[in-house]
Design a protein around this motif. Structure first.
Motif, PDB file in Angstrom:
ATOM      1  N   TRP A 298       0.852  -1.190   0.000  1.00  8.48           N
ATOM      2  CA  TRP A 298       0.000   0.000   0.000  1.00  8.48           C
ATOM      3  C   TRP A 298       0.887   1.239   0.000  1.00  8.48           C
ATOM      4  CZ3 TRP A 298      -5.025   0.841  -0.796  1.00  8.48           C
ATOM      5  CH2 TRP A 298      -5.592   2.054  -0.401  1.00  8.48           C
ATOM      6  N   LYS A 299       0.468   2.242  -0.731  1.00  4.84           N
ATOM      7  CA  LYS A 299       1.223   3.498  -0.769  1.00  4.84           C
ATOM      8  C   LYS A 299       0.603   4.519   0.172  1.00  4.84           C
ATOM      9  CE  LYS A 299       0.908   3.708  -5.316  1.00  4.84           C
ATOM     10  NZ  LYS A 299       0.476   2.309  -5.586  1.00  4.84           N
ATOM     11  N   LEU A 300       1.467   5.275   0.825  1.00  8.05           N
ATOM     12  CA  LEU A 300       1.045   6.366   1.715  1.00  8.05           C
ATOM     13  C   LEU A 300       1.651   7.669   1.193  1.00  8.05           C
ATOM     14  CD1 LEU A 300       1.531   4.609   5.181  1.00  8.05           C
ATOM     15  CD2 LEU A 300      -0.657   5.196   4.105  1.00  8.05           C
ATOM     16  N   ASN A 301       1.213   8.050   0.014  1.00  9.39           N
ATOM     17  CA  ASN A 301       1.733   9.172  -0.771  1.00  9.39           C
ATOM     18  C   ASN A 301       3.088   8.854  -1.396  1.00  9.39           C
ATOM     19  OD1 ASN A 301       0.848  11.866  -1.659  1.00  9.39           O
ATOM     20  ND2 ASN A 301       2.802  12.552  -0.786  1.00  9.39           N
ATOM     21  N   ASP A 302       3.514   7.593  -1.338  1.00 12.62           N
ATOM     22  CA  ASP A 302       4.678   7.189  -2.121  1.00 12.62           C
ATOM     23  C   ASP A 302       4.336   7.385  -3.597  1.00 12.62           C
ATOM     24  OD1 ASP A 302       6.282   5.363   0.101  1.00 12.62           O
ATOM     25  OD2 ASP A 302       4.093   5.188   0.279  1.00 12.62           O
ATOM     26  N   HIS A 303       5.247   7.985  -4.353  1.00 11.34           N
ATOM     27  CA  HIS A 303       5.019   8.315  -5.761  1.00 11.34           C
ATOM     28  C   HIS A 303       3.823   9.252  -5.918  1.00 11.34           C
ATOM     29  CE1 HIS A 303       7.902   5.152  -6.863  1.00 11.34           C
ATOM     30  NE2 HIS A 303       7.287   4.398  -5.980  1.00 11.34           N
ATOM     31  N   GLY A 304       3.430   9.928  -4.831  1.00 11.34           N
ATOM     32  CA  GLY A 304       2.333  10.885  -4.893  1.00 11.34           C
ATOM     33  C   GLY A 304       0.958  10.261  -4.872  1.00 11.34           C
ATOM     34  N   SER A 305       0.859   9.002  -4.409  1.00  9.89           N
ATOM     35  CA  SER A 305      -0.403   8.279  -4.529  1.00  9.89           C
ATOM     36  C   SER A 305      -0.664   7.396  -3.321  1.00  9.89           C
ATOM     37  CB  SER A 305      -0.366   7.408  -5.800  1.00  9.89           C
ATOM     38  OG  SER A 305      -1.522   6.608  -5.929  1.00  9.89           O
ATOM     39  N   VAL A 306      -1.924   7.004  -3.173  1.00  9.38           N
ATOM     40  CA  VAL A 306      -2.294   5.921  -2.268  1.00  9.38           C
ATOM     41  C   VAL A 306      -2.685   4.722  -3.133  1.00  9.38           C
ATOM     42  CG1 VAL A 306      -3.053   7.431  -0.405  1.00  9.38           C
ATOM     43  CG2 VAL A 306      -4.702   6.706  -2.153  1.00  9.38           C
ATOM     44  N   SER A 307      -3.098   3.648  -2.482  1.00 12.85           N
ATOM     45  CA  SER A 307      -3.559   2.430  -3.135  1.00 12.85           C
ATOM     46  C   SER A 307      -2.390   1.536  -3.537  1.00 12.85           C
ATOM     47  CB  SER A 307      -4.460   2.758  -4.337  1.00 12.85           C
ATOM     48  OG  SER A 307      -5.224   1.631  -4.714  1.00 12.85           O
ATOM     49  N   LYS A 308      -2.659   0.592  -4.485  1.00 16.56           N
ATOM     50  CA  LYS A 308      -1.688  -0.450  -4.853  1.00 16.56           C
ATOM     51  C   LYS A 308      -1.603  -0.535  -6.376  1.00 16.56           C
ATOM     52  CE  LYS A 308      -5.847  -2.581  -3.641  1.00 16.56           C
ATOM     53  NZ  LYS A 308      -6.754  -2.450  -2.505  1.00 16.56           N
ATOM     54  N   PHE A 309      -1.631  -1.729  -6.938  1.00 13.69           N
ATOM     55  CA  PHE A 309      -1.778  -1.998  -8.371  1.00 13.69           C
ATOM     56  C   PHE A 309      -0.520  -1.776  -9.216  1.00 13.69           C
ATOM     57  CE2 PHE A 309      -6.205  -0.660  -7.138  1.00 13.69           C
ATOM     58  CZ  PHE A 309      -6.739  -1.935  -7.152  1.00 13.69           C
ATOM     59  N   THR A 310       0.648  -1.577  -8.628  1.00 13.63           N
ATOM     60  CA  THR A 310       1.865  -1.408  -9.425  1.00 13.63           C
ATOM     61  C   THR A 310       2.919  -2.437  -9.021  1.00 13.63           C
ATOM     62  OG1 THR A 310       3.190   0.042  -7.992  1.00 13.63           O
ATOM     63  CG2 THR A 310       1.404   1.079  -9.260  1.00 13.63           C
ATOM     64  N   PRO A 311       3.922  -2.669  -9.863  1.00 11.13           N
ATOM     65  CA  PRO A 311       5.013  -3.575  -9.502  1.00 11.13           C
ATOM     66  C   PRO A 311       6.046  -2.947  -8.566  1.00 11.13           C
ATOM     67  CG  PRO A 311       4.718  -3.447 -11.899  1.00 11.13           C
ATOM     68  CD  PRO A 311       3.972  -2.311 -11.289  1.00 11.13           C
ATOM     69  N   TRP A 312       5.883  -1.695  -8.190  1.00 15.88           N
ATOM     70  CA  TRP A 312       6.825  -1.070  -7.273  1.00 15.88           C
ATOM     71  C   TRP A 312       6.943  -1.890  -5.986  1.00 15.88           C
ATOM     72  CZ3 TRP A 312       3.963   3.979  -8.617  1.00 15.88           C
ATOM     73  CH2 TRP A 312       4.618   4.638  -9.662  1.00 15.88           C
ATOM     74  N   ASP A 313       8.103  -1.815  -5.365  1.00 13.61           N
ATOM     75  CA  ASP A 313       8.376  -2.619  -4.175  1.00 13.61           C
ATOM     76  C   ASP A 313       7.360  -2.364  -3.064  1.00 13.61           C
ATOM     77  OD1 ASP A 313      10.791  -4.373  -3.035  1.00 13.61           O
ATOM     78  OD2 ASP A 313      10.144  -3.022  -1.433  1.00 13.61           O
ATOM     79  N   VAL A 314       6.955  -1.126  -2.902  1.00 11.08           N
ATOM     80  CA  VAL A 314       6.029  -0.785  -1.828  1.00 11.08           C
ATOM     81  C   VAL A 314       4.676  -1.472  -2.009  1.00 11.08           C
ATOM     82  CG1 VAL A 314       5.093   1.302  -2.936  1.00 11.08           C
ATOM     83  CG2 VAL A 314       5.172   1.158  -0.438  1.00 11.08           C
ATOM     84  N   ASP A 315       4.353  -1.851  -3.245  1.00 12.28           N
ATOM     85  CA  ASP A 315       3.081  -2.514  -3.537  1.00 12.28           C
ATOM     86  C   ASP A 315       3.189  -4.031  -3.610  1.00 12.28           C
ATOM     87  OD1 ASP A 315       1.665  -0.155  -3.663  1.00 12.28           O
ATOM     88  OD2 ASP A 315       1.689  -0.018  -5.850  1.00 12.28           O
ATOM     89  N   SER A 316       4.411  -4.570  -3.696  1.00 12.90           N
ATOM     90  CA  SER A 316       4.538  -5.991  -4.025  1.00 12.90           C
ATOM     91  C   SER A 316       5.406  -6.806  -3.073  1.00 12.90           C
ATOM     92  CB  SER A 316       5.102  -6.145  -5.446  1.00 12.90           C
ATOM     93  OG  SER A 316       6.360  -5.513  -5.566  1.00 12.90           O
ATOM     94  N   HIS A 317       6.056  -6.180  -2.105  1.00 13.70           N
ATOM     95  CA  HIS A 317       7.000  -6.862  -1.209  1.00 13.70           C
ATOM     96  C   HIS A 317       6.271  -7.250   0.077  1.00 13.70           C
ATOM     97  CE1 HIS A 317      11.428  -6.799   0.449  1.00 13.70           C
ATOM     98  NE2 HIS A 317      10.794  -7.927   0.709  1.00 13.70           N
ATOM     99  N   ASN A 318       6.022  -8.545   0.255  1.00 13.50           N
ATOM    100  CA  ASN A 318       5.182  -9.015   1.358  1.00 13.50           C
ATOM    101  C   ASN A 318       5.787 -10.250   2.023  1.00 13.50           C
ATOM    102  OD1 ASN A 318       3.192  -7.871  -0.937  1.00 13.50           O
ATOM    103  ND2 ASN A 318       2.371  -7.394   1.071  1.00 13.50           N
TER     104      ASN A 318
END
Length: 695
Positions: A489-509
């Motif tokens: 989940w993003k917390l304004n990472d890349h200027g956004s919330v939510s998920k749906f991208t291959p970025w590490d913040v969205d996919s590393h679990n």
């Protein structure tokens, strides 16, 4: 399962063989088991057998480990002629046979571990102190204060797979990959589509296979696997667990603090057209407070309720800068729970699971429904799907107050990033854009998110403690598989919330496996090799006794994590995945140093233009390449940098050959009705997914 045929020792002797042995009994134990030779006359029958004592585990007689668990079972045979025969009555023989069979059942039950699989939702790994320490050498998130004493304790008790990545960064496709043990490009489930189990490539889900192995299967909370089965000209819902404490059923009985559902009757008034996804809060006395301006127009007695909830629960909803804020729509990114800790959706999941374990072999009531308690005669497989910290982010008041005392570093969007950001990723950033929020709103969003995670950690502790206590009281081995989020989940990472991208913040679990078998999953061990969500199903099945070398399990794409721990399974050079939700079809491949992603299909239409990416120009693939050691936040896209073209070319070829050319499956599922079964395949590079990649 039945025992093999045996030849009587001499004429007049009858061999009785036990059939219908429990499915969890290994064939090695069943093969020569319980052959009883009998000799006339019937009123005095000779029984010829070696002494058999079931090895019940006690303090003086420990439970056999997985290698010699069945070594104590002795084959039964006729004694030599020179030894005296025991003379017993038929009644005694029957009692003895029953005692022997009961011993076998006890061995079968005790040999199969109880399994608890816990999955959270939209969960950033940096909310867990132990994970931060393993990855970054510090306990706290880079953003600030976090609490996770119970998950931290699990990491000390078991083995942490710290570099685990999900296969799809959306709830439904990610959960499908776990339940099927297959990549999206092998299952044909790429986003939130309803699907069926009738297509020719379909295989059983994890809980269905566990049931075949003799397990009682139970699910609590969120599931997210949108499976149906075709019956004639319609597709019916298909329960994959034998019993489910489903979150929507619980919400209908008020066992939540917030809910959302299709509702057609309110206070006795029935509407011709039901309200779709109508939100409501549930007060401590059970009153529903609806959040709908449309409802307020139809029922004036609810006028002002939506605005009231915004103020009462201090809500921050996601909003578009141009369109402004709305009191009845937008993801709830911050706020306070309408009810106290333990009386939320997740709180009820934990307490219901505890009650399920306490009500052994009997029914118990939850809300308006009756459920069966745990069946102590069978090994247990239970999956708890917690909702936290998925929106609505509503921590209980005491947790919220504690985290409001801490300040946080707010992620800042680098405007230069947008210049090189791929179009598909910009689409997601636009969809969840949050950089226009005020600093106070961003701070509240971060504080409440980590407070919600801390609350959920408490519930994880309650569930795991109860599970271990139950298993040990039953003298059964046990295994816990804890998965930190179906994605991030993003917390304004890349200027956004939510998920749906291959970025590490969205996919590393990361995953933690805790087991009574410390040889398989040592306490305190950290595995840094790559692991994936497709490893979850084979790990649980292997623990349950499945022989993964059997051809029936060839469809599984992952590996048994125990084999990765022992070194029997070679380490991966990369992890892969693909998702079509929100941003459109996009796949990624990640190594220790680089992550490359690209568009895989021109559209979401299944089976059409499947070779598009092979012929498309590099620019049309909308590529992204990030160098993790120098750019851990994945801001500087190197896909068009001449110095890195050899890396991009190698990763592109590998990724394209795997996800598009190594037994790719697409299915036209037929929309929400899920009546479609036509399977489209692409297999121009079979064997490309060999887990090896060099530049």
């Amino acid at each position: 399962m039945t025992t093999s045929a045996m030849t009587p020792h001499r004429q007049g002797t009858i061999c009785f063989l036990l059939g219908a042995l429990p499915p969890s009994l290994p064939p090695s134990a069943a093969g020569g088991l319980l052959a009883i030779g009998l000799k006339a006359p019937p009123e005095q029958i000779e029984i010829c057998l070696d002494t058999y004592l079931p090895s019940y585990p006690t303090q003086d007689r420990p439970r056999p480990n997985s290698m010699n668990r069945w070594a104590s079972i002795t084959s039964l045979k006729r004694k030599p002629r020179h030894q005296p025969l025991e003379i017993i009555t038929m009644r005694t023989l029957l009692l003895l046979s029953f005692w022997l069979f009961a011993g076998v059942l006890a061995q079968a039950g005790n040999g199969s571990p109880n399994v608890l699989w816990i999955l959270t939702d939209d969960h950033r790994y940096d909310s867990i102190r132990a994970f931060n320490q393993m990855l970054h050498g510090r306990e706290m998130s880079e953003l600030g204060y976090v609490e996770s004493p119970n998950t931290d304790r699990l990491t000390r008790m078991g083995t942490t797979f710290i570099n685990t990545y999900c296969q799809a960064q959306g709830c439904a496709p990610s959960r499908a990959s776990m339940h099927y043990g297959r990549y999206p490009f092998r299952s044909g489930i790429y986003e939130f589509e309803y699907h069926n189990n009738n297509a020719e490539h379909c295989r059983p889900t994890l809980p269905e296979t566990m049931a075949e192995l003799g397990y009682q299967t139970t699910h609590v909370g969120k599931l997210g696997v949108r499976i149906k089965t075709i019956k004639g000209d319609w597709a019916a819902s298909h329960p994959i667990y034998q019993q489910s404490f489903y979150f929507k059923d619980l919400a209908k009985d008020g066992l939540c603090a917030w809910g959302k559902d299709w509702i057609s009757v309110i206070n006795g008034r029935k509407f011709d057209k039901p309200f779709q996804s109508l939100e409501y809060f549930v007060t401590p006395d059970g009153t529903r407070e609806y959040c709908s301006l449309e409802l307020e127009e139809l029922m004036p007695e609810y006028a002002g309720t939506a605005a009231m909830t915004m103020e009462k629960y201090d809500l921050l909803r996601h909003y578009n800068k141009k369109k402004g804020k709305h009191v009845d729509s937008g993801m709830i990114l911050a706020g306070v729970s309408a009810r106290e800790a333990g009386k939320t959706r997740d709180g009820y999941y934990a307490s219901i699971f505890v009650d399920f374990l306490r009500n052994q072999n009997k029914a118990f009531r939850v809300g308006s429904r009756d459920y069966d308690g745990v069946d102590t005669s069978k090994p247990l497989f239970c999956h708890i799907g917690f909702d936290f910290p998925h929106t609505p982010v509503l921590p209980p008041a005491d947790y919220r107050k504690r985290f409001q005392q801490h300040d946080y570093k707010i992620p800042v969007l680098d405007e230069n990033e947008l210049e090189t950001m791929p179009a598909q990723l910009r689409k997601q950033v636009h969809h969840g854009y949050s950089d226009h929020f005020t600093d106070a709103e961003k701070l509240a969003m971060i504080q409440d998110y980590y407070a919600f995670c801390a609350y959920g950690d408490t519930l994880v502790g309650q569930a795991t403690d109860a599970f271990i206590e139950y298993s040990e009281s039953q003298k059964q081995p046990w295994t816990i598989v804890y998965v930190c989020g179906d994605h991030g989940w993003k917390l304004n990472d890349h200027g956004s919330v939510s998920k749906f991208t291959p970025w590490d913040v969205d996919s590393h679990n990361p995953i933690v496996v805790v087991s009574s078998d410390k040889e398989a999953f040592p306490a305190g061990k950290v595995v840094t090799d790559f692991t994936e969500f497709v490893d979850i199903a084979p790990t649980i099945l292997a623990a349950a006794g499945a022989n993964l070398d059997d051809a029936k399990y060839d469809y599984l794409d992952g590996s048994d994590l125990a084999g990765i721990v022992s070194g029997e399974i070679p380490s991966r050079d990369y992890v892969i995945g693909e998702s079509h939700a929100v941003i459109g079809p996009r796949a990624f491949i990640r190594t220790k140093d680089y992550v490359f992603s690209m568009q895989t299909r021109p559209s979401k239409k299944r089976g059409e233009n499947m070779d598009w990416a092979r012929d498309a120009s590099y620019e049309e693939l909308d590529p992204a390449l990030y160098h993790m050691p120098s750019d851990p936040k994945e801001v500087n896209n190197l896909a068009f940098n001449p110095e890195f073209q050899h890396v991009a070319a190698a990763m592109k070829e590998k990724l394209l050959n795997i996800v598009l050319g190594d037994n790719r499956v697409e299915v036209d599922w037929g929309g929400n009705k899920a009546l479609g079964t036509e399977v489209f395949r692409s297999n121009f590079a079979p064997g490309a997914h060999d887990r090896k990649l060099s530049f």
